[in-house]
Design a protein around this motif. Sequence first.
Motif, short mmCIF file in Angstrom:
data_model
loop_
_atom_site.label_atom_id
_atom_site.label_comp_id
_atom_site.label_asym_id
_atom_site.label_seq_id
_atom_site.Cartn_x
_atom_site.Cartn_y
_atom_site.Cartn_z
N ARG A 29 0.84 -1.21 0.00
CA ARG A 29 0.00 0.00 0.00
C ARG A 29 0.87 1.25 0.00
NH1 ARG A 29 -4.13 -1.79 4.76
NH2 ARG A 29 -4.83 -3.68 3.75
N HIS A 30 1.95 1.21 0.77
CA HIS A 30 2.87 2.35 0.81
C HIS A 30 3.47 2.60 -0.57
CE1 HIS A 30 5.68 5.16 2.62
NE2 HIS A 30 6.66 4.54 2.00
N GLU A 31 3.88 1.52 -1.24
CA GLU A 31 4.44 1.66 -2.60
C GLU A 31 3.41 2.21 -3.57
OE1 GLU A 31 6.26 -1.94 -4.02
OE2 GLU A 31 7.29 -2.25 -2.12
N TYR A 32 2.18 1.72 -3.49
CA TYR A 32 1.12 2.23 -4.37
C TYR A 32 0.93 3.73 -4.18
CZ TYR A 32 -0.33 -2.71 -4.82
OH TYR A 32 -0.38 -4.06 -5.04
N CYS A 33 0.90 4.16 -2.92
CA CYS A 33 0.68 5.58 -2.63
C CYS A 33 1.86 6.44 -3.08
CB CYS A 33 0.39 5.79 -1.14
SG CYS A 33 -1.27 5.26 -0.67
N GLU A 34 3.07 5.93 -2.89
CA GLU A 34 4.25 6.69 -3.34
C GLU A 34 4.22 6.86 -4.86
OE1 GLU A 34 7.97 5.13 -2.03
OE2 GLU A 34 7.66 5.81 0.03
N ALA A 35 3.89 5.80 -5.57
CA ALA A 35 3.83 5.87 -7.04
C ALA A 35 2.68 6.80 -7.47
CB ALA A 35 3.64 4.49 -7.63
N TYR A 36 1.57 6.75 -6.76
CA TYR A 36 0.43 7.61 -7.09
C TYR A 36 0.80 9.08 -6.90
CZ TYR A 36 -4.04 9.97 -6.60
OH TYR A 36 -5.07 10.85 -6.72
N ARG A 37 1.45 9.39 -5.80
CA ARG A 37 1.82 10.79 -5.51
C ARG A 37 2.90 11.30 -6.45
NH1 ARG A 37 2.51 8.94 -0.05
NH2 ARG A 37 0.45 8.73 0.84
N ALA A 38 3.79 10.42 -6.89
CA ALA A 38 4.92 10.83 -7.74
C ALA A 38 4.47 11.18 -9.17
CB ALA A 38 5.96 9.72 -7.79
N HIS A 39 3.43 10.55 -9.68
CA HIS A 39 2.96 10.77 -11.05
C HIS A 39 4.11 10.67 -12.04
CE1 HIS A 39 -1.00 12.00 -9.73
NE2 HIS A 39 -0.46 12.83 -8.88
N ASP A 40 5.01 9.72 -11.83
CA ASP A 40 6.19 9.57 -12.66
C ASP A 40 5.94 8.51 -13.74
OD1 ASP A 40 8.68 9.32 -13.77
OD2 ASP A 40 9.70 8.79 -11.90
N PRO A 41 5.91 8.89 -15.01
CA PRO A 41 5.68 7.91 -16.06
C PRO A 41 6.78 6.84 -16.14
CG PRO A 41 5.65 10.15 -16.96
CD PRO A 41 6.02 10.24 -15.52
N GLN A 42 7.97 7.16 -15.64
CA GLN A 42 9.06 6.18 -15.65
C GLN A 42 8.84 5.09 -14.60
OE1 GLN A 42 11.43 6.12 -17.91
NE2 GLN A 42 10.50 7.92 -18.85
N HIS A 43 8.06 5.40 -13.57
CA HIS A 43 7.74 4.43 -12.50
C HIS A 43 6.23 4.40 -12.29
CE1 HIS A 43 11.96 4.21 -11.75
NE2 HIS A 43 12.04 5.46 -11.34
N PRO A 44 5.52 3.77 -13.21
CA PRO A 44 4.05 3.75 -13.10
C PRO A 44 3.58 2.90 -11.92
CG PRO A 44 4.75 2.31 -14.86
CD PRO A 44 5.99 3.00 -14.36
N ILE A 45 2.35 3.10 -11.57
CA ILE A 45 1.74 2.33 -10.49
C ILE A 45 1.58 0.89 -10.97
CG2 ILE A 45 -0.34 2.04 -9.09
CD1 ILE A 45 -0.79 5.09 -9.48
N SER A 46 2.07 -0.04 -10.18
CA SER A 46 1.88 -1.44 -10.54
C SER A 46 0.52 -1.90 -10.03
CB SER A 46 3.00 -2.31 -9.95
OG SER A 46 2.97 -2.24 -8.55
N ILE A 47 -0.33 -2.27 -10.94
CA ILE A 47 -1.68 -2.71 -10.59
C ILE A 47 -1.58 -4.15 -10.10
CG2 ILE A 47 -4.02 -3.08 -11.43
CD1 ILE A 47 -3.16 -0.14 -11.38
N PRO A 48 -2.10 -4.44 -8.91
CA PRO A 48 -1.99 -5.82 -8.40
C PRO A 48 -2.86 -6.78 -9.19
CG PRO A 48 -3.42 -4.52 -6.99
CD PRO A 48 -2.84 -3.57 -8.00
#
Length: 89
Positions: free
Chosen positions: A47-66
């Motif tokens: 969950r922490h990783e999902y939120c960090e990726a969501y807040r970053a909005h970085d196309p190089q590190h997209p949110i990994s959908i479980p």
Amino acid sequence: MRRIPVLVAVVVLAAAPLSACAQEKPELRPTRSEGEGAWYESTKAERHEYCEAYRAHDPQHPISIPTYASEESRDEFADDFYNVLKRKC
């Protein structure tokens, strides 16, 4: 002679609760969406990783959908999960 009507009344009153039990119960719908189910099945670290990726909005590190057993298409599930991230993060 008064015993018969009293006996009938007792039998009828005793059967009333049983008839209520025989009625079909309405089908309960799940209160969580499939995206929320995936959120709650994930670990705290995930969950922490999902939120960090969501807040970053970085196309190089997209949110990994479980991966999650879902009747939705992959895109629909991804949209649902993204909406969960909007609320939770």
